[in-house]
Enzyme design. Structure first.
Site, mmCIF file in Angstrom:
data_model
loop_
_atom_site.group_PDB
_atom_site.id
_atom_site.type_symbol
_atom_site.label_atom_id
_atom_site.label_comp_id
_atom_site.label_asym_id
_atom_site.label_seq_id
_atom_site.Cartn_x
_atom_site.Cartn_y
_atom_site.Cartn_z
ATOM 1 N N HIS A 461 0.818 -1.206 0.000
ATOM 2 C CA HIS A 461 0.000 0.000 0.000
ATOM 3 C C HIS A 461 0.857 1.263 0.000
ATOM 4 C CE1 HIS A 461 -3.796 -2.220 1.592
ATOM 5 N NE2 HIS A 461 -3.680 -2.266 0.287
ATOM 6 N N CYS A 754 3.019 3.781 -22.288
ATOM 7 C CA CYS A 754 2.247 3.948 -21.056
ATOM 8 C C CYS A 754 2.991 3.433 -19.834
ATOM 9 C CB CYS A 754 0.881 3.259 -21.171
ATOM 10 S SG CYS A 754 0.985 1.494 -21.522
#
Length: 823
Positions: A461, A754
């Site tokens: 996270h 990308c």
């Protein structure tokens, strides 16, 4: 259908318990109402208490479409209010009052009701809810004699399965089993001669005590027996989405004694000398330089020798309940102030804060063992943390989330301040062993310009939120906590390097490069050529933020974020809703959607749960369609429906394409679903070398530089020590990009980038010179890249591209490009 009324003195506690119970039955099927609190005072402060009229109203509301209603009560006057409510109600539906533990009882009742249990069965489940917990602690005699199952019937379907997940059958797997049984009377029996349980009974399944490595017999009879047993067996086979490590879990091993743990946690780290360069895993691109600030140490472990007298144990349990509600409320407030992936992660932490298993385990440790409230939370959290670590991979990175929630609850119990992000008036680089999700999310409002952690990985996270905030970050840096406080640190999140005291000139250059530059909404070279600057997004909130930042469209919509952390694939309707949320942010503009890119670091239990020796080379990306073609077809259909409903210009591309045959098959499937503009990702050397042939069958290509570097250099992108190889400046990678760009020029078709390379202001002009026509990146990088492009001409871009193609090393490529471009 059976309805449930939860009567609680605290509205916050009632709502939190309900929210967590409903997480167990995501498929729905349970009707629950909370009748909590006794109104508010003149200042709007909630009054603790219960209201018989509110309980009666909840019963009457459920009575309109339920066959019976179960009333659960927390304590004291809640019982009196529930009894009075039976006299006040106007409906005639059967009602039962359950003498059950509130949190555990509500959880068991919701699961049982969702599985189709009768009022009697749901009541029994609620009343027996604490039996599994006390039985495991060895403090109660739990009667779970083998039940008569259907295995002896002539039409019985019987199958033996193994418990593969490290934590065995705990509450979440039991809830999944109950849901998968679909109303069929599926029975489980622990082999060789253990007890039995009905799949409709959460408490009975918990009392089986099935651990990893145990064998369980499944049996059912009747018209739907075979499909029901198969669904349940599939859950066992994939480890209930928790992993299938062969090493047994250590979740129930008691925590080490306090003095041992303190020595381990406070062991001194040798100071890092000036001039050193530490290496880790760059997880968020960009450069930041500032004095180092070290995160404060976590809370000390509570003393295991303190014993709470029996007369005061209920007070300690109440303290745990109050603390979990308070922490959940705090995280809810933090979540509401965040957006994108940060909001989702904080929501997950909020759910952890009032996890019914954590709460009930801690409460049982107080009641049975006499642990203090703080110590009980610590030990319960350690068990959960060790279970996640045993799973390894992505799940092991969630252990930091458990520790964060643990410390927050304990700090609330002890009424002490929790160490967190420091407040500084000047920019700083934050150095820590690891960060909690809540603390990482708080970085967005601080003067932190970069982040360095000793632990963590690319899917932690910390990494996810750092990327969403656009803060350069390097994780997994050995010895990071030895960086002296106050020394200048230069962090390169693209290369995964941390330079200690690099000198004033390099610090000044890094600070200049890291300054946020507003984006005017268009990418234009100095001679007027337009270059599309797009954003990478993972969901609707990301898309809204990207549109607000001025992105010209979306160059990469990572649809797998709609699939992660699920046992079953989302329905077409669910996908349509998720996709429309992104498309709506870019009316009339280009949105490039990447189909499901699962596998390697993003495994999905319903798509690729196999254990592979080399997952990065295995069944991932488009290859999943080989075994589950319906996943791809459903996704393409959902995208087509979403595109018809919105005005965005939708283009779709497939990841992990290696052959022209794969590209052609995908193009045919996508066009048959109604999607006109189809492309493929260039992530393998094979696809780059065949780019011209690919463009004969598709309309565009998009280069994923992260994977292209991984496969070209044969260097696992998850290994921080190979960070120098996973560098888009490597000549081999640049030559492959050049091959794809040349193919795009030949066919006059778009070629995008990308990957992380698109956000590098120096590399962006080189990519344009190599034939790239659009760049997609984090919204915070748009201004810097636009500024770099605006300062160079197309001729300079072409010259820089020719020079890097002649380079022999990454350092040489950087140097020659910088000289030609003046960047």
């Amino acid at each position: 259908m059976i309805g449930i009324v939860a009567v609680s003195h605290s509205a916050r506690l009632g709502e939190a318990a309900l929210e967590l119970a409903l997480q167990m039955v995501q498929g729905g099927g349970a009707r629950v109402r909370v009748a909590a609190g006794a109104g508010s005072d003149a200042e709007g402060t909630p009054i603790l208490g219960t209201d018989a009229v509110a309980v009666a109203a909840a019963i009457d509301e459920l009575a309109t479409d339920c066959d019976g209603v179960l009333v659960l009560m927390d304590l004291g006057s809640a019982v009196l209010s529930a009894e009075l409510a039976l006299e006040l109600r106007v409906s005639e539906v059967p009602v039962r009052l359950a003498p059950a533990p509130f949190v555990e009882g509500l959880l068991a009742a919701v699961v049982s009701a969702a599985a189709g249990g009768s009022l009697e069965v749901v009541t029994q489940e609620a009343s027996a809810a604490l039996g599994a917990k006390t039985g495991q602690l060895g403090e109660a005699s739990v009667d779970i004699s083998a039940e008569d199952g259907p295995q002896n019937r002539p039409d019985a379907v019987v199958r033996v399965v193994a418990v593969k997940n490290p934590l065995g059958i705990h509450a979440r797997p039991a809830a999944l089993i109950a849901e998968a049984s679909g109303g069929t009377d599926v029975r489980l029996r622990l082999l060789p001669d253990g007890p039995g349980a009905s799949a409709a009974s959460l408490s009975r399944m918990l009392m089986l005590g099935a651990r990893q490595g145990d064998e369980v017999e499944l049996s059912a009879a009747g018209p739907h027996a075979e499909s029901a047993v198969e669904r349940v067996a599939t859950l066992f086979d994939d480890g209930f989405g928790e992993g299938t490590d062969t090493e047994p879990a250590t979740a129930m091993i008691p925590a080490p004694r306090p003095d041992t743990r303190r020595k381990a946690s406070t062991a001194s780290v040798p100071p890092v000398p000036s001039g050193s360069v530490l290496r880790g895993r760059g997880v968020s691109a960009g450069v930041g330089a500032a004095p180092a600030v070290l995160l404060a140490a976590p809370l000390q472990e509570p003393d295991a020798h303190d014993i709470v007298p029996e007369a005061r144990r209920q007070n300690a349990v109440s303290a745990i309940e109050r603390a979990t509600v308070a922490v959940a409320d705090h995280l809810r407030a933090r979540s509401s102030a965040a957006d994108g992936e940060a909001r989702d992660i904080l929501d997950a932490s909020r759910l952890l804060a009032s996890d019914p298993e954590l709460l009930s385990e801690a409460s049982a440790l107080v009641r049975v063992e006499g642990r203090t409230a703080a110590r009980a939370v610590w030990e319960a959290a350690v068990a959960h943390e060790q279970g996640l670590v045993a799973l390894g991979g992505r799940m092991a990175e969630r252990a930091a989330d458990i520790r964060d929630v643990r410390d927050r609850i304990i700090a609330e119990i002890l009424e002490v301040d929790l160490p967190g992000i420091p407040e500084h008036d000047r920019p700083f680089v934050l150095v820590a062993s690891d960060l909690s999700p809540a603390d990482t999310a708080a970085l967005g409002g601080s003067r932190c310009v970069a982040l360095v952690t000793e632990q963590g990985g690319p899917t932690s996270h910390t990494a996810i939120i750092a990327r969403s905030l656009g803060i350069p970050a390097v994780v997994g840096v050995p010895g990071a906590t030895g960086i002296p406080a106050g020394v200048d640190v230069l962090v390169d999140g693209s290369r995964g390097t941390v330079e200690i005291d690099p000198g004033d000139s390099r610090v000044a250059a890094a600070r200049s490069a890291s300054n946020d530059i507003p984006f005017a909404g268009a990418g234009v070279l100095a001679d007027g050529r337009r270059i599309a600057l797009l954003a990478n997004v993972g969901g609707a909130s990301d898309a809204a933020a990207s549109a607000a930042a001025g992105a010209e469209g979306v160059g990469l919509f990572r649809t797998e974020f709609c699939f992660l952390d699920r046992v079953e694939a989302p329905s077409i309707d669910e996908q349509v809703e998720a996709y429309r949320g992104v498309l709506a942010a870019f009316p009339g503009r280009r949105v490039v959607v990447r189909t499901l890119d699962a596998g390697s670091d993003k495994p999905l239990p319903f798509a690729n749960d196999d254990s592979e020796q080399n997952p990065a080379l295995g069944v991932r990306g488009l290859r999943i369609a080989r075994r589950s073609p319906e996943l791809l077809d459903d996704q393409l259909r959902a995208l087509s429906i979403a595109a018809e409903a919105e005005s965005a210009v939708v283009e779709v591309m497939a990841p992990m394409v290696a052959t022209v045959d794969e590209a052609l098959d995908f193009a045919e499937r996508a066009r048959a679903a109604g999607l006109a503009t189809v492309g493929v990702m260039i992530e393998t050397p094979s696809a780059a070398l065949l780019a011209s042939e690919m463009l004969e069958v598709v309309d565009f290509v998009s280069i994923g530089t992260n994977d292209l570097a991984q496969y070209a250099l044969a260097a696992d992108r998850m290994l921080g020590e190979l960070g120098d190889l996973n560098d888009p400046w490597q000549p081999a990678v640049l030559r492959l990009i050049g091959a794809a760009g040349a193919a795009g020029r030949t066919w006059d078709l778009p070629v995008g980038v990308c990957g992380e390379a698109a956000a590098d202001p120096t590399l962006a002009p080189v990519l344009i010179g190599l034939g790239v026509t659009s760049l997609s990146m984090s919204p915070r990088a748009l201004g810097r890249v636009a500024a770099a492009l605006g300062g160079v001409s197309e001729a300079q871009c072409l010259a820089a591209a020719e020079a890097v193609l002649r380079s022999a090393t990454a350092a040489e490529a950087r140097a020659v490009a910088s000289e030609i471009l003046g960047l």
